[in-house]
Scaffold this motif. Structure first.
Motif, PDB file in Angstrom:
ATOM      1  N   ARG A  64     111.841 -32.415  70.770  1.00  0.00           N
ATOM      2  CA  ARG A  64     111.968 -31.997  72.169  1.00  0.00           C
ATOM      3  C   ARG A  64     112.887 -32.909  72.975  1.00  0.00           C
ATOM      4  NH1 ARG A  64     108.017 -28.199  73.679  1.00  0.00           N
ATOM      5  NH2 ARG A  64     109.176 -28.200  75.637  1.00  0.00           N
ATOM      6  N   ARG A 107     101.291 -30.942  75.836  1.00  0.00           N
ATOM      7  CA  ARG A 107     101.889 -29.642  76.163  1.00  0.00           C
ATOM      8  C   ARG A 107     101.866 -29.384  77.668  1.00  0.00           C
ATOM      9  NH1 ARG A 107      99.692 -25.627  71.328  1.00  0.00           N
ATOM     10  NH2 ARG A 107     101.389 -26.050  69.875  1.00  0.00           N
ATOM     11  N   ARG A 108     100.806 -29.820  78.330  1.00  0.00           N
ATOM     12  CA  ARG A 108     100.740 -29.654  79.787  1.00  0.00           C
ATOM     13  C   ARG A 108     101.862 -30.453  80.453  1.00  0.00           C
ATOM     14  NH1 ARG A 108      96.137 -31.407  80.277  1.00  0.00           N
ATOM     15  NH2 ARG A 108      95.034 -29.448  80.062  1.00  0.00           N
ATOM     16  N   ARG A 111     105.123 -28.690  79.755  1.00  0.00           N
ATOM     17  CA  ARG A 111     105.205 -27.464  80.544  1.00  0.00           C
ATOM     18  C   ARG A 111     105.600 -27.770  81.986  1.00  0.00           C
ATOM     19  NH1 ARG A 111      99.866 -26.141  81.371  1.00  0.00           N
ATOM     20  NH2 ARG A 111     100.114 -27.359  83.258  1.00  0.00           N
ATOM     21  N   ASP A 112     104.997 -28.787  82.555  1.00  0.00           N
ATOM     22  CA  ASP A 112     105.273 -29.123  83.961  1.00  0.00           C
ATOM     23  C   ASP A 112     106.698 -29.612  84.170  1.00  0.00           C
ATOM     24  OD1 ASP A 112     102.713 -28.422  84.613  1.00  0.00           O
ATOM     25  OD2 ASP A 112     101.938 -30.471  84.589  1.00  0.00           O
ATOM     26  N   ASN A 114     109.254 -28.640  82.065  1.00  0.00           N
ATOM     27  CA  ASN A 114     110.103 -27.776  81.243  1.00  0.00           C
ATOM     28  C   ASN A 114     111.259 -27.226  82.068  1.00  0.00           C
ATOM     29  OD1 ASN A 114     111.144 -26.129  79.316  1.00  0.00           O
ATOM     30  ND2 ASN A 114     109.300 -24.884  79.028  1.00  0.00           N
ATOM     31  N   ARG A 123     103.235 -18.728  84.841  1.00  0.00           N
ATOM     32  CA  ARG A 123     102.888 -20.144  84.722  1.00  0.00           C
ATOM     33  C   ARG A 123     101.466 -20.384  85.229  1.00  0.00           C
ATOM     34  NH1 ARG A 123     106.895 -24.096  84.258  1.00  0.00           N
ATOM     35  NH2 ARG A 123     105.693 -25.464  85.603  1.00  0.00           N
ATOM     36  N   ALA A 126      99.059 -19.117  82.623  1.00  0.00           N
ATOM     37  CA  ALA A 126      99.027 -20.035  81.485  1.00  0.00           C
ATOM     38  C   ALA A 126      98.272 -21.318  81.848  1.00  0.00           C
ATOM     39  CB  ALA A 126     100.444 -20.371  81.037  1.00  0.00           C
ATOM     40  N   TYR A 127      98.489 -21.820  83.072  1.00  0.00           N
ATOM     41  CA  TYR A 127      97.830 -23.049  83.511  1.00  0.00           C
ATOM     42  C   TYR A 127      96.309 -22.850  83.568  1.00  0.00           C
ATOM     43  CZ  TYR A 127      96.589 -27.060  86.418  1.00  0.00           C
ATOM     44  OH  TYR A 127      96.012 -28.205  86.898  1.00  0.00           O
ATOM     45  N   ILE A 167     105.141 -20.617  77.370  1.00  0.00           N
ATOM     46  CA  ILE A 167     105.281 -22.033  77.727  1.00  0.00           C
ATOM     47  C   ILE A 167     105.192 -22.975  76.545  1.00  0.00           C
ATOM     48  CG2 ILE A 167     104.399 -21.683  80.070  1.00  0.00           C
ATOM     49  CD1 ILE A 167     101.731 -22.841  79.080  1.00  0.00           C
ATOM     50  N   VAL A 168     104.954 -22.466  75.347  1.00  0.00           N
ATOM     51  CA  VAL A 168     104.893 -23.338  74.175  1.00  0.00           C
ATOM     52  C   VAL A 168     105.755 -22.760  73.065  1.00  0.00           C
ATOM     53  CG1 VAL A 168     102.572 -24.176  74.679  1.00  0.00           C
ATOM     54  CG2 VAL A 168     102.844 -22.167  73.242  1.00  0.00           C
ATOM     55  N   GLU A 169     106.217 -23.650  72.215  1.00  0.00           N
ATOM     56  CA  GLU A 169     107.036 -23.231  71.092  1.00  0.00           C
ATOM     57  C   GLU A 169     106.149 -22.859  69.925  1.00  0.00           C
ATOM     58  OE1 GLU A 169     105.987 -27.398  70.412  1.00  0.00           O
ATOM     59  OE2 GLU A 169     106.639 -26.218  72.137  1.00  0.00           O
TER      60      GLU A 169
END
Length: 260
Positions: A64, A107-108, A111-112, A114, A123, A126-127, A167-169
């Protein structure tokens, strides 16, 4: 970015201690039943003795381009949460519970920060889904199914899956996330016990169903649910009428439901 360097955040990773499962249980028991001094000392030893677990987890995010010092600090927050919420009465290894907690925290953070634009509504969904996932994981000492998360949010399962996917790979089910030399934990180990196999198989079936759509259907769903565009905006971008977008969107969703 070098994830194999000896020092991260001032910590010499080459000298990180490794605790046995027996010692972990002893420390967790002291944290719950010991004197205030014992509780503090046990908590500190538990944290220091599991920093290698954090290091193992953040290595999976090496592609990343993030600063490993930052990820290590974030991972430590997840570790501390796992230690403070772990239920010793459950017949579960601490690492099995701690790994998804650390991953969730990292991941959080990603995401924040990203750079990829995802609609605010998605978002938010997802959150909230990740908050529910973390709470249910702490309560049950296992990761909840998508259906359980959707039920808590009072949302269709498909909406939750799409929001989380945005939001995730994707990762392989056989990707190792931790190994202490004897016990390797893979992504598939974090999907719950045999009682939840059906739920996770349903999620995989949903992904396969989406892949079966044609390019225009995929683009419409992507613009609508991943980028949060209205049907009118989608119609303008694709060059068809809103009525056609509506029909194609409905047909694509029905196709997915039929595949499931």
């Amino acid at each position: 970015m070098n994830y194999n360097k000896v020092e991260i955040c001032g910590v010499n990773t080459a000298r990180l201690p490794v605790l046995s499962e027996e010692r972990k249980q002893q420390l967790l028991k002291l944290m719950r039943e010991g004197s205030p001094v014992q509780q503090k000392q046990a908590r500190e030893e538990m944290i220091n003795g599991n920093l290698r677990l954090v290091l193992s987890v953040i290595q999976r995010f090496s592609n990343r381009g993030e600063n490993p010092d930052d990820l290590f600090q974030v991972g430590c927050i997840g570790l501390i949460k796992a230690i403070d919420h772990f239920n010793c009465e459950k017949d579960v290894k601490f690492s099995t519970y701690g790994v998804p907690m650390i991953i969730g925290e990292v991941r959080r953070y990603l995401r924040d920060y990203n750079a990829v634009r995802v609609s605010r509504s998605m978002r938010d969904t997802a959150y909230r889904a990740m908050q529910v996932k973390e709470r249910l994981t702490a309560e049950n000492n296992r990761e909840p199914s998508v259906e359980e998360i959707a039920r808590e949010l009072d949302l269709p399962k498909e909406n939750v899956v799409i929001a989380l996917e945005a939001i995730v790979e994707p990762v392989s089910l056989y990707e190792p996330v931790f190994s202490d030399g004897t016990d390797t934990i893979y992504v598939m180990d974090q999907l719950g016990d045999s009682n939840n196999d059906r739920n996770w198989m349903d999620e995989l079936a949903l992904k396969d169903a989406i892949r079966s759509l044609n390019d225009r259907e995929k683009k419409i769903l992507s613009l609508r649910f991943f980028r949060g565009k209205t049907q009118i905006e989608v119609a303008d971008e694709i060059g068809i009428s809103q009525a056609q977008v509506s029909r194609l969107e409905k047909a694509a969703l029905n196709k997915i439901k039929k595949e499931l």
